[in-house]
Each structure stands twice: as structure tokens, then as C-alpha cells.
Motif scaffolding. Sequence first.
Motif, short mmCIF file in Angstrom:
data_model
loop_
_atom_site.label_atom_id
_atom_site.label_comp_id
_atom_site.label_asym_id
_atom_site.label_seq_id
_atom_site.Cartn_x
_atom_site.Cartn_y
_atom_site.Cartn_z
N GLU A 119 -5.94 0.17 -5.29
CA GLU A 119 -7.30 -0.27 -5.02
C GLU A 119 -7.36 -1.78 -4.79
O GLU A 119 -8.04 -2.25 -3.87
N CYS A 151 -5.98 -2.52 -1.32
CA CYS A 151 -6.92 -2.07 -0.29
C CYS A 151 -8.14 -2.98 -0.21
O CYS A 151 -8.62 -3.30 0.89
N ASN A 152 -8.64 -3.43 -1.35
CA ASN A 152 -9.81 -4.32 -1.36
C ASN A 152 -9.52 -5.67 -0.75
O ASN A 152 -10.40 -6.28 -0.15
N TYR A 189 -7.12 -6.22 1.56
CA TYR A 189 -6.58 -6.07 2.90
C TYR A 189 -7.54 -6.71 3.90
O TYR A 189 -8.74 -6.43 3.87
N ILE A 228 0.84 -1.20 0.00
CA ILE A 228 0.00 0.00 0.00
C ILE A 228 0.87 1.25 0.00
O ILE A 228 0.61 2.20 -0.74
N LEU A 236 -3.09 4.17 5.24
CA LEU A 236 -3.14 5.16 4.17
C LEU A 236 -2.76 6.56 4.66
O LEU A 236 -2.27 7.37 3.89
N THR A 243 0.96 3.83 -3.14
CA THR A 243 0.56 5.21 -2.85
C THR A 243 1.67 6.18 -3.24
O THR A 243 1.41 7.21 -3.88
N LEU A 300 -6.78 0.13 7.90
CA LEU A 300 -6.47 0.53 6.53
C LEU A 300 -6.38 2.05 6.42
O LEU A 300 -5.46 2.58 5.80
N GLU A 323 -11.19 -1.69 8.70
CA GLU A 323 -11.19 -0.45 7.92
C GLU A 323 -10.38 0.64 8.62
O GLU A 323 -9.70 1.43 7.95
#
Length: 164
Positions: free
Chosen positions: A51, A54-55, A57, A13, A68, A17, A64, A61
Motif C-alpha cells: 500500500e 502504491c500510494n 507511485y 511493487i 499490479l 505483491t 499502476l 493510475e
Amino acid sequence: MDPLHQTAFETAIAIETRSLSFYRAVTALVKDHKTREIFELLAREEASHLESFCNLYQGSESELVNILGKSYTNIFADPYYCILIHSVNCNTAEKEALRIALEEEQACIDSYTLFVETIREPYVQDLFASMLEETRKHYEIISEEYMRVMKMVDRNDQDTYVRE
């Protein structure tokens, strides 16, 4: 989530990023239309990779969101990336941006290779293998553009310039 998967996802991630931010930033700096299009394409693909990670992971939430929001995902909070972006100036924008992009993609290849070799859970390993293949494609795209911008004849010329 076990510590290896947690580290793998956090690293991926952060990588995606930072790459996304880098490609967006240098897109605005380069003057060559073809190079700009390549960086725009790479930015879109990095957004897609981010994406995907993240989906898939498996943490909460809120974890996450914390990942981020960490400073290691923000290139503008990292002095190293700020220096890199600053080095992409008007005179050498394409050359410098492409050289840096090659280094970035190689670092991603190294990280994803390690995760593919280490992670045994099939769907997680498959994700990293897929991202590794995509990253290798990015390296090739950037490599070809670097050769075009530098007016090189073959890859032997490129190896000399990239390692300088």
C-alpha cells in the motif's frame, strides 16, 4: 517519472505483491500455530508495504494497475513460486516455508539496499530505507522462528541449515 524510479517502484511493487501472496499461501499450509501466526503477521505487513509503494507511485493510475496486473507480481503465474509452494508439504511445512521465507527476505534486502544506495530523491530514498529496515526485521522474526522449529541452539546452527 525517471527510469530509475520507475524500475524501483515496479520492482518493489512486484516484490511486495509476491511476498504477500507467498505468506498468505503458506499460512494455509503450515500446521504449527506459532509459525502460522508469524506468517499472518508478515502477510499483513507486506500488505502495508505494498500500500505504501502504491500510494507513493508517481505514475498514472492506469500504469499502476498495469504493474499490479503483470504476471511477475503473481506467484501462481510463476513456475518458480509454484514449485516453492508445492515443496511446502505436510511433513516439512514449517521448515520449508521458513527456509524459503528467509531466502525471499534476503532477496528483498538486497534489492532495497541497492535502491537506497542508488536513489537520491529524499522521500523515495526514505521510503526504500524504511522498507529495508522493515525487511531486516522480518528476516530476524523468521530467523528466530526457524531456530525454534529446528530446535537450534544459536545462529551458527541456522547458517548451516539455511544454506543447505
